[in-house]
Every structure is written in C-alpha cells, then in structure tokens.
Design a protein around this motif. Structure first.
Motif, PDB file in Angstrom:
ATOM      1  N   ALA A  80      46.971  17.677  89.795  1.00 40.57           N
ATOM      2  CA  ALA A  80      45.573  17.934  90.152  1.00 40.57           C
ATOM      3  C   ALA A  80      44.656  17.145  89.222  1.00 40.57           C
ATOM      4  N   PHE A  81      45.021  17.075  87.946  1.00 37.57           N
ATOM      5  CA  PHE A  81      44.208  16.303  87.002  1.00 37.57           C
ATOM      6  C   PHE A  81      44.264  14.818  87.344  1.00 37.57           C
ATOM      7  N   ALA A  82      45.470  14.320  87.621  1.00 34.51           N
ATOM      8  CA  ALA A  82      45.620  12.888  87.887  1.00 34.51           C
ATOM      9  C   ALA A  82      44.806  12.471  89.109  1.00 34.51           C
ATOM     10  N   ASN A  83      44.728  13.349  90.130  1.00 31.18           N
ATOM     11  CA  ASN A  83      44.092  12.930  91.373  1.00 31.18           C
ATOM     12  C   ASN A  83      42.603  12.643  91.194  1.00 31.18           C
ATOM     13  N   THR A  84      41.844  13.614  90.700  1.00 33.53           N
ATOM     14  CA  THR A  84      40.399  13.382  90.592  1.00 33.53           C
ATOM     15  C   THR A  84      40.093  12.355  89.502  1.00 33.53           C
ATOM     16  N   SER A  85      40.809  12.420  88.351  1.00 37.72           N
ATOM     17  CA  SER A  85      40.457  11.498  87.272  1.00 37.72           C
ATOM     18  C   SER A  85      40.701  10.056  87.709  1.00 37.72           C
ATOM     19  N   GLY A 113      33.817  17.664  97.896  1.00 42.79           N
ATOM     20  CA  GLY A 113      34.703  16.656  98.485  1.00 42.79           C
ATOM     21  C   GLY A 113      35.783  16.212  97.514  1.00 42.79           C
ATOM     22  N   TYR A 114      35.377  15.830  96.297  1.00 44.37           N
ATOM     23  CA  TYR A 114      36.364  15.359  95.316  1.00 44.37           C
ATOM     24  C   TYR A 114      37.299  16.476  94.882  1.00 44.37           C
ATOM     25  N   ILE A 115      36.706  17.646  94.580  1.00 41.60           N
ATOM     26  CA  ILE A 115      37.522  18.741  94.053  1.00 41.60           C
ATOM     27  C   ILE A 115      38.514  19.219  95.108  1.00 41.60           C
ATOM     28  N   ALA A 116      38.063  19.296  96.377  1.00 41.95           N
ATOM     29  CA  ALA A 116      38.974  19.746  97.428  1.00 41.95           C
ATOM     30  C   ALA A 116      40.151  18.766  97.546  1.00 41.95           C
ATOM     31  N   ALA A 159      41.435  19.930  88.642  1.00 41.08           N
ATOM     32  CA  ALA A 159      40.667  18.962  89.424  1.00 41.08           C
ATOM     33  C   ALA A 159      39.283  18.795  88.798  1.00 41.08           C
ATOM     34  N   LEU A 160      38.685  19.909  88.349  1.00 40.21           N
ATOM     35  CA  LEU A 160      37.375  19.830  87.689  1.00 40.21           C
ATOM     36  C   LEU A 160      37.486  19.066  86.374  1.00 40.21           C
ATOM     37  N   LEU A 161      38.521  19.394  85.587  1.00 39.90           N
ATOM     38  CA  LEU A 161      38.706  18.674  84.323  1.00 39.90           C
ATOM     39  C   LEU A 161      38.903  17.189  84.582  1.00 39.90           C
ATOM     40  N   GLY A 162      39.671  16.868  85.634  1.00 41.57           N
ATOM     41  CA  GLY A 162      39.921  15.467  85.972  1.00 41.57           C
ATOM     42  C   GLY A 162      38.629  14.757  86.357  1.00 41.57           C
ATOM     43  N   LEU A 163      37.788  15.451  87.125  1.00 36.76           N
ATOM     44  CA  LEU A 163      36.510  14.856  87.527  1.00 36.76           C
ATOM     45  C   LEU A 163      35.639  14.604  86.301  1.00 36.76           C
ATOM     46  N   TRP A 246      32.764  24.194  86.597  1.00 38.46           N
ATOM     47  CA  TRP A 246      32.015  23.789  87.792  1.00 38.46           C
ATOM     48  C   TRP A 246      30.551  23.485  87.407  1.00 38.46           C
ATOM     49  N   LEU A 247      29.960  24.366  86.597  1.00 40.38           N
ATOM     50  CA  LEU A 247      28.563  24.151  86.188  1.00 40.38           C
ATOM     51  C   LEU A 247      28.440  22.843  85.401  1.00 40.38           C
ATOM     52  N   LEU A 248      29.404  22.598  84.496  1.00 43.52           N
ATOM     53  CA  LEU A 248      29.361  21.364  83.707  1.00 43.52           C
ATOM     54  C   LEU A 248      29.477  20.136  84.620  1.00 43.52           C
ATOM     55  N   ALA A 249      30.465  20.196  85.542  1.00 39.45           N
ATOM     56  CA  ALA A 249      30.656  19.063  86.444  1.00 39.45           C
ATOM     57  C   ALA A 249      29.407  18.859  87.301  1.00 39.45           C
TER      58      ALA A 249
END
Lengths: 261, 277
Positions: A80-85, A113-116, A159-163, A246-249
C-alpha cells in the motif's frame, strides 16, 4: 456554450483517477501482485524451516499458523505504501503530475482517487497472499470482519503515508530511504514474527504505542482469535492515526506543498 | 588581430598514421570499466549498502527474538550466530547480482552500452572489468555488514581466509548470473522478475537461515546439488568454524559452476547476443 457544470462531486473525474491508479499497478501485475505473494510465501517457508526445529508453538498455534497472518499484513503494509508513493513521485519527476492537478478535481477527490488506488493494491495483494498461505497452512478464521477492518485500515494508513512521502520526496533516493529505514523496519519489528510479549520490558511499552503493532495484532486476531494488545484500543488508535494522516494529507494537497509552483 | 599559432607550438604527433598498439591484455581498459562501475555503485551507496545493512540487521534481530528456546546449531554455536553469516552471505551475493544486472539493463535502455562495445576491448576484457567490479562492491558490502553485526553479537571469525575464498566464489557466481540476466532482460520488468523468481529463492532457500537437517529427505538431495548452498556453507564455516558438508566438494562444485557461467557470459558478450545490432 456555457461552462460545463458538475454536481457536488465530479464522479467521472474521480472514477477516472481511480481507474488510472488501479491500471497502473495491474499492468505490471507480475511485479506488484505476484512478486509480493511469492516473497511472503518464501518468508513463510524459510522462517518455518528455521524456527520449526525447536517445536516452537505460540499459545497452542504452530509457528507457521502464527506467522502467516503477520506476513500477510507485512505484505499489505509494504505494498500500500509503495503504490501511492511511487505513483506520486514518478508523476512528479516525469512532470505528468499536472495531468492530475489541472483537471477540475477537488482536493478531496484527488485524495480519494489516489488513496483508493493504494487501498485496492493493499487489499488485492493481501487477498492473494492469504490464498497462497491457505494452500500450505491450515488457517482458522475466527473473526473475518475484524480481519477485514484491519486489512482496510492498514492499507489506508500506508496509502496515506505513501502519498505524504511521495509529495515530500524529490528524488527516488528519498523514498527508497523512507522505505528502507522506516517502513520495512516497522513492518518487521511490530510483531510480525514473534509475540511482543517476548520483547524486553522497555520495548514492550514502545510496541504498545505503535499503530503498526495494533494492525498486525488485530489482523492476526481476526484469523487465530488470539491477541497481545487491547482490541478496542487497537480500533481507536488505527482510526485516530488514519484521521490524523488524512487531515495532514488534505492540507498538503490543498496548499499544493511541493506539488504546485 | 591574432595570428594563427605557428606549427612549432604543437607538440609533434606520436608516430602519425600508425594504429595504436595494444598489449595482449588491455589492462587500462579493464581498469576503466572496473572504475566506472565502482563509481556508479558508490554514488548510490546509501541505497545499496544502507538498505542491505538494515535488512540484514532486521533479519538477525527478528530471528533472535522469535526463538522461544535457546537453540543451538552445534554445541557452542547458537542459532543466532548460525544465522548471522548466512544473512551476510545472502546480502553479499544479492549485491553482486544486482551490480552487474542493473548496470547492464540501465546501460542498454539508456543507449550507453555502445560506449563499452565501441572501446577497443575484447569480450573477455569487458567481462572481467564488470565481474571484478561487482565482486568488489559485494565484498565491501559483506565486510561492512559483518562488522556491524559483530557489534551486536559475538562472531568467532574462525578462519577469515576461508570466508573470503567462498565469498569470492559465490560473488563470482552471482555476478556472472547477473551479467547473463542483464543481457537477456529487455526492460526493467525482466530484471525485477529475475530478482523475485531467481535471486530471492536462490538466496533464501539455500540454507542461509536454516540447517539442512530441518529439510525432508527430498529437500536434502536437492540441496546437495545446489551450488549456492555450498557457497553459504563455506562462508559460514569460516565465520563459526564448523561446516555442514565437505568444504572441498563445495569448492569444487562452485569452481565448476563459475567456469561454466563464465563461458556462457563470454559467449553472450562475444557474439553480441541482444546487445549488438
């Protein structure tokens, strides 16, 4: 011809971004789905061979059964991290991030969109790893909904961390460093391979402050019905961390930090 | 107004009109290829060395924590001491593999391979430069990892020369394998597929983490045919002072496989398979 108008949500745009994110990793499914599954099965084989010698059993479960859910969660976390980052960073480095910033998508739509996409990768990889493990290890399924919640919340968190990482990073080295020095150590040391009760006193406390630990422990509880930490506390902590991230992103995307000139 | 410089200002050309002669071995060329790959590798040192350093330490920590009883591989050798050299050998071999494979795929995709192919070098000289460079990187990485691990757990280091010998034989095997994969792979997809389906199983399932007698009989037979198993066993024997199988047989098997791979590499490079138009 007047300007084109949207409803409250630009569904078409959101859907398009989501499909783009999913197709991005499904196009190279050998690397993004099959490879993680093979790796987790190899880990299962190696650790079972290495640790099975002493007849190691944890709370009545054989070591392989104890290990399997932990390995699935580790795979979910890393993917999940690899995908968004990687998606954000590649788009930034190649300059095609403007294709996502220019269309009439709101900050929320951009994020969703990105997180999903990242969550979908985490869940697909997790499911394929569970199926792979099931062939070799007789896994019970004590509380499927609990396992599903933790699979989802861990995918969301990573996913959020990756973004956030992808937005912050400027070069591939940066994201490789975060992966090597943060994500992989956390996914290894948060109870994937052992019960945290075995940690020395001080570390035991540290483990109980670590959201990764609650994801792994809760996910394992969903299969085996045994847990080290408090389950309700686990739900609250994972929920709280996800809201905070989520708030940070949201803030980073809304102000365009390192995204917009 | 400046005058064109007089002819005498230029030093005379050395023997004009005569091709530059090369000695039977183009040492300068081999050294240059070695140096180029060294610089490329150590330019990304944090990613290469740091990544393996962390994952090796993680493996040792995780195994140490996961053992519920104080298991011993052999009398006086704890399982953690048994694992540590195995983890190091795995990282060392993986570095050798990636150093040649990634460099070749990168050069091929960027069109820089022509710089190497155009230079007045024989196929075996190119091969020597690349393989020696990959082995150097792997050894540096392996030594660093062993040093860091020995800060945390006590390693006997019984016969360092034995460890060095098997490290070289194993690194050559993986560097040559990487060279072959680098030539065969058309894109990065091919490279990462080789990492997942060849390098990882070879490294993890060859006894780096477990003793051979944990395996069923069939597994033990397969292991006796696996050259990587001998490399890891010999490497570990030098560190902990005890081997699972015959070291001489291991060295012989490794040498034979290395020679075979060298011939394949040389053949691929000299015919220009997939790299020359």
């Amino acid at each position: 011809m007047g300007p084109r108008s949207y409803g409250a949500v630009n569904w078409l745009g959101l859907w398009t971004l989501y499909v783009k994110e999913v197709q991005r990793f499904l196009n190279v499914a050998t690397q993004t789905v099959v490879a993680p599954m093979v790796t987790s099965l190899l880990f299962l084989a190696v650790f079972t061979l290495a640790l099975g010698r002493g007849g190691t059993a944890i709370d009545g479960f054989s070591y392989a059964v104890f290990l399997a859910p932990g390995l699935v969660m580790m795979t979910i976390i890393q993917n999940a991290f690899a995908n968004t980052s990687s998606s954000i960073l590649i788009a930034k480095v190649q300059g095609n991030i403007v294709d996502v910033l220019m269309p009439p998508l709101s900050t929320t739509e951009f994020l969703v969109g990105y997180i999903a996409g990242g969550v979908t990768r985490g869940l697909i990889v997790g499911l394929s790893a569970v199926i792979g493990m099931w062939i070799f290890v007789p896994l019970p399924l004590a509380d499927p909904l609990f396992a599903l919640y933790h699979a989802f919340s861990a995918s969301l968190m990573l996913a959020l961390l990756g973004l956030i990482g992808g937005i912050w990073a400027e070069k591939f080295d940066h994201i490789a460093a975060v992966t090597n020095f943060v994500i992989v150590p956390f996914s290894f040391l948060s109870g994937t391979f052992y019960s945290v009760e075995r940690l020395p006193e001080g570390w035991n406390l540290v483990a109980h402050l670590n959201p990764f630990f609650y994801s792994i422990d809760g996910f394992r509880y969903g299969f085996l019905g045994r847990h080290d930490g408090d389950l309700t506390l686990g739900l609250l902590i994972t929920l709280g961390v996800n809201i905070g991230l989520w708030l940070l992103a949201y803030r980073m995307v809304a102000v365009g930090y390192k995204l917009k000139p | 107004m400046s005058q064109p410089p007089a002819q005498a200002d230029f030093p005379p050309l050395p023997r004009p009109g005569r091709p530059r002669g090369l000695a039977p071995v183009h040492w300068q060329g081999i050294y240059t290829i070695w140096l180029r790959d060294q610089r490329r590798f150590f330019g990304d040192a944090l990613e290469w060395i740091g990544g393996y350093m962390i994952s090796s330490l993680l493996f040792v920590t995780v195994f140490d924590l996961a053992w519920t009883a104080d298991l011993e591989a052999w009398p006086g050798v704890s399982m953690t001491t048994f694992i540590a050299p195995g983890v190091t050998a795995f990282a060392l071999f993986a570095t050798a593999f990636q150093a040649t494979a990634a460099a070749l795929v990168y050069d091929k995709l960027e069109g820089m391979l022509a710089d190497v192919l155009m230079a007045p070098l024989m196929a075996w000289e190119i091969m020597a430069g690349m393989l020696l460079s990959a082995m150097t990187c792997a050894l540096v990485n392996g030594v660093l990892i062993l040093l860091v691990i020995s800060l945390f757990i006590e390693l006997p280091m019984a016969q360092p020369l034995l460890t060095l010998g098997f490290a070289l034989l194993g690194a050559l095997l993986f560097a040559a394998l990487g060279l072959i994969i680098g030539i065969l792979a058309q894109r990065w997809d091919g490279f990462s597929a080789a990492e997942t389906f060849l390098l990882l199983p070879l490294g993890l399932l060859s006894g780096s983490f477990f003793m051979i007698d944990s395996l069923p009989a069939l597994g033990q037979t397969i292991m006796a045919l696996n050259p990587v198993y001998y490399a890891i066993d010999g490497f570990r024997a030098g560190v902990v002072g005890q081997a699972e199988t015959s070291l001489w047989r291991g060295a012989a098997v490794l040498l034979a496989v290395d020679l075979l791979l060298l011939v394949v590499c040389w053949r691929l490079l000299s015919t220009g398979y997939k790299i020359k138009p």
